[in-house]
Design an enzyme around this catalytic site. Structure first.
Site, PDB file in Angstrom:
ATOM      1  N   TYR A  55       0.828  -1.223   0.000  1.00  0.00           N
ATOM      2  CA  TYR A  55       0.000   0.000   0.000  1.00  0.00           C
ATOM      3  C   TYR A  55       0.856   1.265   0.000  1.00  0.00           C
ATOM      4  O   TYR A  55       0.435   2.286  -0.540  1.00  0.00           O
ATOM      5  CB  TYR A  55      -1.017  -0.027   1.147  1.00  0.00           C
ATOM      6  CG  TYR A  55      -2.159  -0.978   0.824  1.00  0.00           C
ATOM      7  CD1 TYR A  55      -3.185  -0.596  -0.035  1.00  0.00           C
ATOM      8  CD2 TYR A  55      -2.158  -2.281   1.293  1.00  0.00           C
ATOM      9  CE1 TYR A  55      -4.189  -1.478  -0.400  1.00  0.00           C
ATOM     10  CE2 TYR A  55      -3.164  -3.176   0.946  1.00  0.00           C
ATOM     11  CZ  TYR A  55      -4.179  -2.764   0.099  1.00  0.00           C
ATOM     12  OH  TYR A  55      -5.167  -3.636  -0.273  1.00  0.00           O
ATOM     13  N   ARG A  58       1.393   1.795  -3.580  1.00  0.00           N
ATOM     14  CA  ARG A  58       0.173   2.275  -4.239  1.00  0.00           C
ATOM     15  C   ARG A  58      -0.052   3.763  -3.933  1.00  0.00           C
ATOM     16  O   ARG A  58      -0.464   4.538  -4.779  1.00  0.00           O
ATOM     17  CB  ARG A  58      -1.058   1.486  -3.777  1.00  0.00           C
ATOM     18  CG  ARG A  58      -1.015  -0.027  -3.981  1.00  0.00           C
ATOM     19  CD  ARG A  58      -1.279  -0.444  -5.409  1.00  0.00           C
ATOM     20  NE  ARG A  58      -0.218  -0.060  -6.333  1.00  0.00           N
ATOM     21  CZ  ARG A  58       0.976  -0.652  -6.390  1.00  0.00           C
ATOM     22  NH1 ARG A  58       1.294  -1.647  -5.613  1.00  0.00           N
ATOM     23  NH2 ARG A  58       1.883  -0.253  -7.261  1.00  0.00           N
ATOM     24  N   ASP A  91      -8.477   4.909  -4.709  1.00  0.00           N
ATOM     25  CA  ASP A  91      -7.759   6.125  -5.113  1.00  0.00           C
ATOM     26  C   ASP A  91      -8.639   7.348  -4.861  1.00  0.00           C
ATOM     27  O   ASP A  91      -9.810   7.227  -4.496  1.00  0.00           O
ATOM     28  CB  ASP A  91      -7.312   6.031  -6.591  1.00  0.00           C
ATOM     29  CG  ASP A  91      -8.484   6.004  -7.577  1.00  0.00           C
ATOM     30  OD1 ASP A  91      -9.379   6.875  -7.473  1.00  0.00           O
ATOM     31  OD2 ASP A  91      -8.515   5.123  -8.473  1.00  0.00           O
ATOM     32  N   HIS A 106     -14.768   0.710  -0.371  1.00  0.00           N
ATOM     33  CA  HIS A 106     -13.643  -0.144   0.015  1.00  0.00           C
ATOM     34  C   HIS A 106     -12.510   0.623   0.668  1.00  0.00           C
ATOM     35  O   HIS A 106     -11.378   0.153   0.706  1.00  0.00           O
ATOM     36  CB  HIS A 106     -13.135  -0.916  -1.209  1.00  0.00           C
ATOM     37  CG  HIS A 106     -14.142  -1.902  -1.733  1.00  0.00           C
ATOM     38  ND1 HIS A 106     -14.050  -2.524  -2.956  1.00  0.00           N
ATOM     39  CD2 HIS A 106     -15.294  -2.378  -1.167  1.00  0.00           C
ATOM     40  CE1 HIS A 106     -15.092  -3.335  -3.129  1.00  0.00           C
ATOM     41  NE2 HIS A 106     -15.867  -3.247  -2.067  1.00  0.00           N
ATOM     42  N   GLY A 180     -16.689   0.654 -15.400  1.00  0.00           N
ATOM     43  CA  GLY A 180     -15.417  -0.022 -15.148  1.00  0.00           C
ATOM     44  C   GLY A 180     -15.364  -0.926 -13.943  1.00  0.00           C
ATOM     45  O   GLY A 180     -14.393  -0.885 -13.199  1.00  0.00           O
ATOM     46  N   SER A 182     -16.030  -5.166 -12.880  1.00  0.00           N
ATOM     47  CA  SER A 182     -16.347  -6.494 -13.398  1.00  0.00           C
ATOM     48  C   SER A 182     -17.588  -7.071 -12.731  1.00  0.00           C
ATOM     49  O   SER A 182     -18.048  -8.146 -13.109  1.00  0.00           O
ATOM     50  CB  SER A 182     -15.153  -7.432 -13.181  1.00  0.00           C
ATOM     51  OG  SER A 182     -14.846  -7.507 -11.807  1.00  0.00           O
TER      52      SER A 182
HETATM   53  N1  APR Z   1     -12.447   1.720 -19.112  1.00  0.00           N
HETATM   54  C1  APR Z   1     -13.525   1.139 -18.516  1.00  0.00           C
HETATM   55  N2  APR Z   1     -13.498  -0.091 -18.011  1.00  0.00           N
HETATM   56  C2  APR Z   1     -12.360  -0.789 -18.113  1.00  0.00           C
HETATM   57  C3  APR Z   1     -11.195  -0.255 -18.705  1.00  0.00           C
HETATM   58  C4  APR Z   1     -11.277   1.069 -19.232  1.00  0.00           C
HETATM   59  N3  APR Z   1     -10.233   1.662 -19.819  1.00  0.00           N
HETATM   60  N4  APR Z   1     -10.217  -1.200 -18.634  1.00  0.00           N
HETATM   61  C5  APR Z   1     -10.746  -2.270 -18.015  1.00  0.00           C
HETATM   62  N5  APR Z   1     -12.040  -2.025 -17.697  1.00  0.00           N
HETATM   63  C6  APR Z   1     -13.017  -2.866 -17.013  1.00  0.00           C
HETATM   64  C7  APR Z   1     -12.803  -4.355 -17.161  1.00  0.00           C
HETATM   65  O1  APR Z   1     -13.418  -4.828 -18.360  1.00  0.00           O
HETATM   66  C8  APR Z   1     -13.504  -4.887 -15.913  1.00  0.00           C
HETATM   67  O2  APR Z   1     -14.883  -5.095 -16.141  1.00  0.00           O
HETATM   68  O3  APR Z   1     -12.901  -2.598 -15.623  1.00  0.00           O
HETATM   69  C9  APR Z   1     -13.331  -3.747 -14.905  1.00  0.00           C
HETATM   70  C10 APR Z   1     -12.308  -4.002 -13.839  1.00  0.00           C
HETATM   71  O4  APR Z   1     -12.736  -5.072 -13.052  1.00  0.00           O
HETATM   72  P1  APR Z   1     -11.912  -5.502 -11.759  1.00  0.00           P
HETATM   73  O5  APR Z   1     -10.455  -5.540 -12.095  1.00  0.00           O
HETATM   74  O6  APR Z   1     -12.537  -6.739 -11.246  1.00  0.00           O
HETATM   75  O7  APR Z   1     -12.123  -4.274 -10.744  1.00  0.00           O
HETATM   76  P2  APR Z   1     -13.358  -3.966  -9.790  1.00  0.00           P
HETATM   77  O8  APR Z   1     -14.635  -4.439 -10.378  1.00  0.00           O
HETATM   78  O9  APR Z   1     -13.250  -2.544  -9.395  1.00  0.00           O
HETATM   79  O10 APR Z   1     -12.999  -4.868  -8.533  1.00  0.00           O
HETATM   80  C11 APR Z   1     -13.838  -4.840  -7.410  1.00  0.00           C
HETATM   81  O11 APR Z   1     -12.322  -6.205  -6.148  1.00  0.00           O
HETATM   82  O12 APR Z   1     -10.133  -6.745  -5.532  1.00  0.00           O
HETATM   83  C12 APR Z   1     -11.305  -6.094  -5.172  1.00  0.00           C
HETATM   84  O13 APR Z   1     -11.549  -4.449  -3.558  1.00  0.00           O
HETATM   85  C13 APR Z   1     -11.115  -4.649  -4.875  1.00  0.00           C
HETATM   86  O14 APR Z   1     -12.570  -2.782  -5.300  1.00  0.00           O
HETATM   87  C14 APR Z   1     -12.023  -3.959  -5.858  1.00  0.00           C
HETATM   88  C15 APR Z   1     -13.050  -5.011  -6.142  1.00  0.00           C
END
Ligand code: APR
Length: 238
Positions: A55, A58, A91, A106, A180, A182
């Site tokens: 961290y 980060r 962030d 989070h 953005g 998943s």
């Molecule tokens: N613009 C928009 N979306 C994007 C881009 C972009 N340039 N690049 C990637 N993505 C999308 C991917 O397709 C995916 O659906 O962003 C998403 C990222 O997903 P994750 O990496 O799973 O991130 P997130 O959903 O924020 O994760 C949730 O998981 O590890 C924990 O606590 C952590 O807050 C986090 C949580």
């Protein structure tokens, strides 16, 4: 006339174009670490100095990056709407882009708290949370109460104290915009289901959407371009 309410639910993808890695676009590795090692309460108990170093890095990285056009577009929605940003990101790029009402589900990277404090559903007393900007913390750095400092982050295995405030915001919204994420990590991933029956849901993400709901319009694009498309769509709908 009262302004329409929009909830913007964001994940790592909104910050990707600022240069911050997402979690699941790289085989479960996050900046070369297993997420379980650096973002779970078990990981903290197993190897706290690895977690602190992670961290610290980060936090230092955050000082080097800037909000991108998507963060700015989300902030500019406040010109016309009553906006609440519910972000899974730790962030501070939404703040730096100018968004004024932000729920950090989070936690927040620039903040730390004593490890023995406040990890309950009542949330955190602001008096025990310190903003250290881009500074580092190490084993042996103590809070005023004598306990080891830890990142003010919600790790896997921990409660999500702000989920109720987020649900309230989604229930009150006239429109939900998801950018953005998943939609793999609960409870955040289930938040959109609290939207009112008639409220449209827009998703900006270059990947396929893993959920089905007749209210969803998928803008299949990266956040910066997708936000432009979204703003044009709602302009023509209003
Ligand atoms: N613009 C928009 N979306 C994007 C881009 C972009 N340039 N690049 C990637 N993505 C999308 C991917 O397709 C995916 O659906 O962003 C998403 C990222 O997903 P994750 O990496 O799973 O991130 P997130 O959903 O924020 O994760 C949730 O998981 O590890 C924990 O606590 C952590 O807050 C986090 C949580």
């Amino acid at each position: 006339m009262a302004r329409k309410k929009i909830v913007v639910l964001t994940g790592a993808g909104v910050s990707a174009e600022s240069g911050i890695s997402t979690f699941r676009d790289s085989d479960g590795l996050w900046e070369n670490h297993n997420v379980e090692d650096v973002a779970s309460i078990e990981g903290w108990y197993r190897n706290p100095s690895l977690v602190l170093d992670f961290y610290n890095a980060r936090r230092a990285q955050l000082a080097e990056v800037r909000p991108n056009a998507a963060h700015l577009a989300i902030a500019s929605l406040e010109d016309d709407f009553d906006v609440t940003v519910v972000t899974q990101n730790v962030d501070n790029l939404h703040e730096r882009a100018g968004s004024t009402r932000i729920i950090h589900l989070h936690g927040e990277l620039t903040k730390v708290r004593p490890e023995n404090c406040c990890n309950d559903m009542d949330g955190f007393s602001e008096a025990t949370v310190f903003d250290i900007g881009s500074d580092s913390i190490h084993i042996g750095d103590m809070a005023p109460n004598g306990a080891q400092l830890r990142p003010h982050i919600v790790w896997f295995g921990e409660a999500v104290p702000k989920i109720d405030a987020a649900i309230d915001a989604v229930e009150a919204a006239d429109m939900v915009l998801i950018v953005g994420t998943s939609l793999q990590v609960y409870p955040a991933a289930g938040l959109y289901r609290y939207a009112k029956a008639g409220s449209p849901i827009y998703i900006v993400d270059p990947a396929d959407v893993p959920v089905r709901d007749p209210r969803i319009t998928h803008i299949k694009d990266v956040a910066t371009r997708g936000m432009e498309t979204f703003k044009n769509l709602i302009k023509s709908a209003n």
